[in-house]
Design a protein around this motif. Structure first.
Motif, short mmCIF file in Angstrom:
data_model
loop_
_atom_site.label_atom_id
_atom_site.label_comp_id
_atom_site.label_asym_id
_atom_site.label_seq_id
_atom_site.Cartn_x
_atom_site.Cartn_y
_atom_site.Cartn_z
N ALA A 222 0.87 -1.18 0.00
CA ALA A 222 0.00 0.00 0.00
C ALA A 222 0.89 1.22 0.00
N ASN A 223 0.52 2.25 -0.78
CA ASN A 223 1.36 3.44 -0.84
C ASN A 223 1.06 4.37 0.34
N ARG A 224 1.85 5.46 0.38
CA ARG A 224 1.70 6.39 1.52
C ARG A 224 0.36 7.11 1.52
N GLU A 225 -0.24 7.25 0.34
CA GLU A 225 -1.49 8.00 0.26
C GLU A 225 -2.61 7.31 1.04
N ILE A 226 -2.53 5.99 1.17
CA ILE A 226 -3.54 5.27 1.95
C ILE A 226 -3.51 5.72 3.40
N ALA A 227 -2.30 5.89 3.93
CA ALA A 227 -2.18 6.36 5.30
C ALA A 227 -2.73 7.78 5.45
N ALA A 228 -2.52 8.62 4.41
CA ALA A 228 -3.00 10.00 4.48
C ALA A 228 -4.51 10.08 4.38
N VAL A 229 -5.12 9.23 3.53
CA VAL A 229 -6.57 9.31 3.29
C VAL A 229 -7.35 8.51 4.32
N LEU A 230 -6.91 7.27 4.55
CA LEU A 230 -7.69 6.39 5.43
C LEU A 230 -7.18 6.36 6.86
N GLY A 231 -5.93 6.79 7.07
CA GLY A 231 -5.40 6.78 8.42
C GLY A 231 -4.77 5.47 8.82
N TYR A 232 -4.79 4.47 7.94
CA TYR A 232 -4.14 3.20 8.22
C TYR A 232 -2.73 3.21 7.62
N THR A 233 -1.81 2.73 8.40
CA THR A 233 -0.46 2.59 7.86
C THR A 233 -0.41 1.33 7.01
N PRO A 234 0.53 1.23 6.06
CA PRO A 234 0.67 0.00 5.28
C PRO A 234 0.87 -1.23 6.16
N GLN A 235 1.57 -1.04 7.28
CA GLN A 235 1.79 -2.18 8.17
C GLN A 235 0.49 -2.63 8.83
N GLN A 236 -0.36 -1.67 9.19
CA GLN A 236 -1.64 -2.03 9.79
C GLN A 236 -2.52 -2.80 8.81
N MET A 237 -2.52 -2.36 7.54
CA MET A 237 -3.34 -3.03 6.55
C MET A 237 -2.82 -4.44 6.27
N GLN A 238 -1.51 -4.60 6.22
CA GLN A 238 -0.97 -5.95 6.02
C GLN A 238 -1.24 -6.83 7.24
N GLY A 239 -1.26 -6.22 8.44
CA GLY A 239 -1.50 -6.99 9.64
C GLY A 239 -2.92 -7.53 9.75
N MET A 240 -3.88 -6.86 9.08
CA MET A 240 -5.27 -7.35 9.12
C MET A 240 -5.41 -8.67 8.38
N GLY A 241 -4.53 -8.94 7.41
CA GLY A 241 -4.56 -10.20 6.70
C GLY A 241 -5.89 -10.46 6.02
N ALA A 242 -6.44 -11.68 6.20
CA ALA A 242 -7.69 -12.08 5.54
C ALA A 242 -8.89 -11.31 6.08
N ALA A 243 -8.74 -10.67 7.25
CA ALA A 243 -9.87 -9.91 7.84
C ALA A 243 -9.92 -8.48 7.34
N LEU A 244 -9.09 -8.13 6.33
CA LEU A 244 -9.02 -6.75 5.86
C LEU A 244 -10.36 -6.29 5.32
N LEU A 245 -10.90 -7.01 4.30
CA LEU A 245 -12.14 -6.55 3.68
C LEU A 245 -13.32 -6.55 4.66
N PRO A 246 -13.53 -7.62 5.42
CA PRO A 246 -14.66 -7.58 6.39
C PRO A 246 -14.53 -6.48 7.42
N THR A 247 -13.29 -6.05 7.70
CA THR A 247 -13.09 -5.06 8.75
C THR A 247 -13.36 -3.65 8.27
N ILE A 248 -12.94 -3.30 7.05
CA ILE A 248 -13.00 -1.90 6.63
C ILE A 248 -14.07 -1.63 5.57
N VAL A 249 -14.58 -2.68 4.86
CA VAL A 249 -15.57 -2.45 3.79
C VAL A 249 -16.98 -2.45 4.40
N HIS A 250 -17.82 -1.52 3.91
CA HIS A 250 -19.22 -1.42 4.38
C HIS A 250 -19.93 -2.76 4.13
N PRO A 251 -20.71 -3.27 5.12
CA PRO A 251 -21.37 -4.58 4.96
C PRO A 251 -22.23 -4.67 3.70
#
Length: 838
Positions: A222-251
């Protein structure tokens, strides 16, 4: 060998003459004289047997020498084969840039043969641009063994990237070593562009960029712009693993993802799939993203493994046209910036010379960022530092130049002991930064990628630090670290002097990228330097090995020859002394016998018929007259042999291994005496005339045996040249082959770096010249090279002049030079310091 056989023949002839004379007078001598004669004949026979045995030993040594010469020939052929088949390009040229020799790789790569190269200006063909050609020629003439990447044109007009190093040889000529690196350059460029392509686009783009793994069901980039727009660092997004989409995408939007993911089963690499969904940022707000994805990687069986996507935040967009224009403008600016950065990197890749890289990088980066100054700062081992390169716009003071000229800068910059930078001592361009010294690089050593200041007056700096920045004329800056591997090497500083500046993310990203590339360039330059040093060390070791080998061969040869000559001289001296010592008694005995015969003739004037018959047969009157001549001839021959023995002993000088004051003329005369048989007319060879113009020379401290070896080599070469000239079809019979030897003392002012140990010293000069055919300039340039010879195979080893050069220059700190031209003969000049003159 010829000398020794001649001596043996002379002794045998002398001995046989004595035997014949004694046999003729045998009947008239008393019995004890017969016994004496037989004893003497037995001694002559024994000595003859000894000389035959010595001759057989000499023939054995000659056979061994031929084996040695064959081995040297094979070694020469191996070197020639290696030269022709080495994969790299080799080109030998003289000081006038005239090509003398090329190998097969050179001809195959560039397309020109050696004959063709000599007919035109190859430099103009290979380097059409005059300025670039001048730069290349300056690099070649420097011949400092450094490598440089050079682009040139081949015979068919193709452009090649090559890497060259030039080495100056002892005779002043230069050898160029090159290799074709076109394919490597293209491969490196493709790999670098492939690796950085996504990162450049991603980090420079205002959009969100990511790489999603369908198999692992997680974000891998993930590029730096993700951290600027969404507030998640690239490390945080990689740490979510398979739970990434269920965690941040609207149901509600997550339900559309299975259909979207199913499309990838049939998607091609050129397909671009779009999806719009809402995502929750780190603050809990929902943002709407428009995402476009394409295939990035597949598994071995063709299944889509990873996709690369870009998302645009359209939550606050009210006008689609405005959004498109903003995106297009951002992409255009990003493309222009990326193009400019690529130009910077291209200039960096054109050379591995670090100073050139620094100069080109600072200049290009200043134009790309459009700032007032770009500088490179290097840390010293104690974490002080120095500016090593700088590019500054017109109207601003160049810091490096100013620091050298303005002695007021050699003062404490501030008096506040708590100031970050306490001392500005710019002698040798050094800045003592106590904060960086105490913290060993400060925050840059702890992983900080950059420091940005938009306005130094709004950054909360202490007055002392502001004072220093004002001296540097700085108002705003970007500073990024330069790492050499894992070690902090220095800093890349981008300064705005004229006014405050709001640095954009893409500008910061560009400076960071350049800082990373400078670190890589440093490693590559260090690796190249290490490789070049190893190559030079290997080449020097090879040269030293060749020279040591030639010295060992010649030393062993001359040692054996000297011992043999001294031994033969000793053995010959004994019988010659015996013969010489008996000549006077022989005269007296014969005179007594002659007196006795005369007395008999007076007492018995009427001889018997038998006596008269014997007198008639032996011709008594002739015998008496010829006996004196015979004895005189024997004495002359014995004296000649004694002179030759003395010359052999003086030439070998086995008892004189250290420096000793000797008469140079005596050494030359002894050498001429040994070579006397070669100076006489033989078959088709006319007699060689020797002219000696001796000056008044002092006795000189030298290694006499080795210096005699030099005279032997020079005189032998002169005789060879004259004999070869006499066999030439164009030889004029009326020209008398002549060797001229001139000696003198001269005064010479020597340079401290010339290799001589004396300044303003006297030199003994020996000139040995012949009026033979002379030699070409090309041959003259190589005559002192080991194993170089113009003689036919088996006639010379090519070591004589090389060893002579080492004896004169290295052992005696003198000079050995050659003056020659075709058709005008050759002259060798030996200069020996007249130190220790007596």
């Amino acid at each position: 060998m010829t000398i020794l056989l001649g001596i043996a023949a002379l002794i045998l002839a002398t001995g046989i003459g004595i035997i014949l004379v004694r046999r003729n007078t045998k009947q008239s001598l008393p019995l004890n004289t017969d016994v004496y004669n037989r004893t003497l004949e037995n001694q002559v026979i024994e000595r003859t047997a000894e000389l035959i045995h010595i001759n057989e030993q000499l023939e054995l040594e000659i056979a061994e020498r031929k084996i040695t010469e064959l081995a040297l020939k094979e070694q020469k052929e191996i070197l020639q084969t290696t030269f022709e088949n080495i994969p790299g390009m080799l080109c030998f040229y003289n000081a006038n840039m005239e090509v003398q020799l090329i190998n097969s790789a050179f001809e195959k790569t560039l397309g020109w043969s050696l004959a063709e190269i000599r007919e035109f200006d190859i430099m103009a063909q290979c380097y059409p641009d005059p300025d670039y050609r001048a730069s290349v020629m300056e690099f070649m003439m420097r011949a400092d063994s450094t490598w440089r990447d050079i682009q040139l044109k081949t015979r068919n007009g193709n452009s090649l990237f090559t890497s060259w190093a030039n080495v100056r040889l002892p005779n002043g000529s230069i050898v160029g070593i090159g290799k074709d690196i076109t394919e490597r350059k293209q491969t490196e460029e493709e790999l670098r562009e492939s690796k950085r392509f996504i990162e450049r686009i991603a980090n420079a783009s205002p959009n969100l960029w990511y790489i999603y793994d369908h198999i692992e069901k997680r974000n891998v980039y993930a590029n730096r712009e993700i951290a600027a727009v969404l507030g998640y660092t690239p490390q945080q997004m990689q740490g979510m693993g398979a739970a990434l989409l269920p965690t941040i995408v609207h149901p509600d939007d997550l339900a559309r993802f299975p259909e979207h993911l199913n499309k990838w089963k049939t998607a091609t690499d050129d397909d671009i799939l779009e999806i719009e969904y809402r995502i929750r940022n780190a603050q809990g707000e929902w943002r709407t993203l428009l995402t476009r994805e394409t295939v990035f990687e597949r598994t071995v069986d063709g299944t889509v493994k990873q996709v690369i996507g870009t998302s645009t935040d359209i939550s606050d967009v009210y006008d689609e046209l405005r959004l498109r224009k903003r995106i297009e403008e951002a992409l255009r600016q990003s493309a222009l910036r990326e193009k400019a950065i690529a130009h910077v990197l291209q200039r960096m890749r054109k050379t591995l010379d670090i100073e050139t890289i620094f100069s080109a990088t600072t200049e290009e980066l200043r134009h790309v960022i459009n700032c007032d100054r770009v500088a490179i700062y290097r840390f010293n081992p104690d974490w002080s530092g120095e500016f090593v390169s700088e590019s500054v716009a017109d109207g601003w003071i160049p810091l490096i130049v100013e620091q050298k000229n303005d002695f007021s800068l050699k003062e404490d910059a501030v008096e506040d002991e708590n100031c970050i930078i306490k001392i500005l001592d710019i002698e040798n361009d050094s800045v003592q930064d106590t904060y960086l010294q105490e913290t060993r690089g400060g925050a840059y050593s702890q992983g900080v990628n950059y420091r940005v200041t938009q306005d130094i007056y709004n950054a909360g700096f202490t007055p002392c630090y502001l004072n220093l920045l004002e001296r540097f004329q700085v108002r705003a800056y970007i500073i990024v670290p330069i790492f050499y591997g894992n070690q902090l090497w220095g800093l890349l500083a981008t300064y705005q002097n004229s006014a405050p500046r709001c640095w954009s993310e893409s500008q910061i990203s560009a400076v960071v990228q350049i800082g990373v590339q400078l670190g890589i360039a440093l490693q590559q330059a260090q690796l190249l330097q290490h490789t070049q040093q190893q190559a030079v060390a290997l080449e020097l070791a090879l040269d030293e090995l060749k020279r040591t080998q030639s010295q060992l061969i010649q030393t062993e040869k001359m040692s054996s020859l000297g011992q043999m000559v001294a031994g033969i001289a000793h053995e010959i001296n004994n019988p010659v002394s015996f013969i010489y010592g008996n000549l006077t008694p022989a005269r007296d005995y014969f005179q007594d016998l002659l007196s006795l015969i005369e007395l008999y003739q007076q007492s018995y004037p009427e001889p018997t018929p038998e006596i008269e018959q014997l007198e008639s047969e032996i011709e008594v009157n002739f015998l008496v007259e010829d006996w004196q001549k015979l004895i005189d001839s024997i004495q002359i021959g014995a004296e000649r042999i004694r002179q030759i023995v003395l010359s052999l002993r003086n030439f070998s000088r086995l008892d004189e291994k250290e420096l000793k004051a000797v008469d140079i003329h005596e050494g030359i005369d002894n050498t001429l005496l040994i070579l006397q048989h070669r100076l006489k007319a033989q078959g088709n060879y006319p007699e060689i005339k020797v002219i000696k113009n001796y000056g008044q020379l002092p006795r000189v401290s030298c290694y006499a045996s080795q210096l005699n070896q030099v005279f032997m080599n020079l005189l032998s070469n002169a005789i060879d040249a004259l004999q070869e000239d006499s066999e030439a079809p164009s030889h004029e019979s009326e020209v008398i082959p002549t060797i001229t030897i001139h000696t003198d003392v001269t005064h010479q002012n020597t340079s401290p770096n010339s290799g001589s140990c004396l300044l303003n010293s006297h030199f003994v000069v020996v000139r040995i010249a012949d009026n033979g055919a002379g030699m070409s300039e090309a041959v003259k340039q190589k005559i002192f090279d080991p194993f170089f010879t113009t003689k036919p195979v088996g006639s010379g080893t090519g070591l004589g002049l090389s060893i002579s050069y080492q004896i004169v220059v290295e052992k005696h700190k003198g000079q050995l030079s050659c003056s020659s031209a075709l058709g005008k003969g050759t002259e060798f000049i030996v200069k020996i310091p007249a130190r220790g003159s007596l």
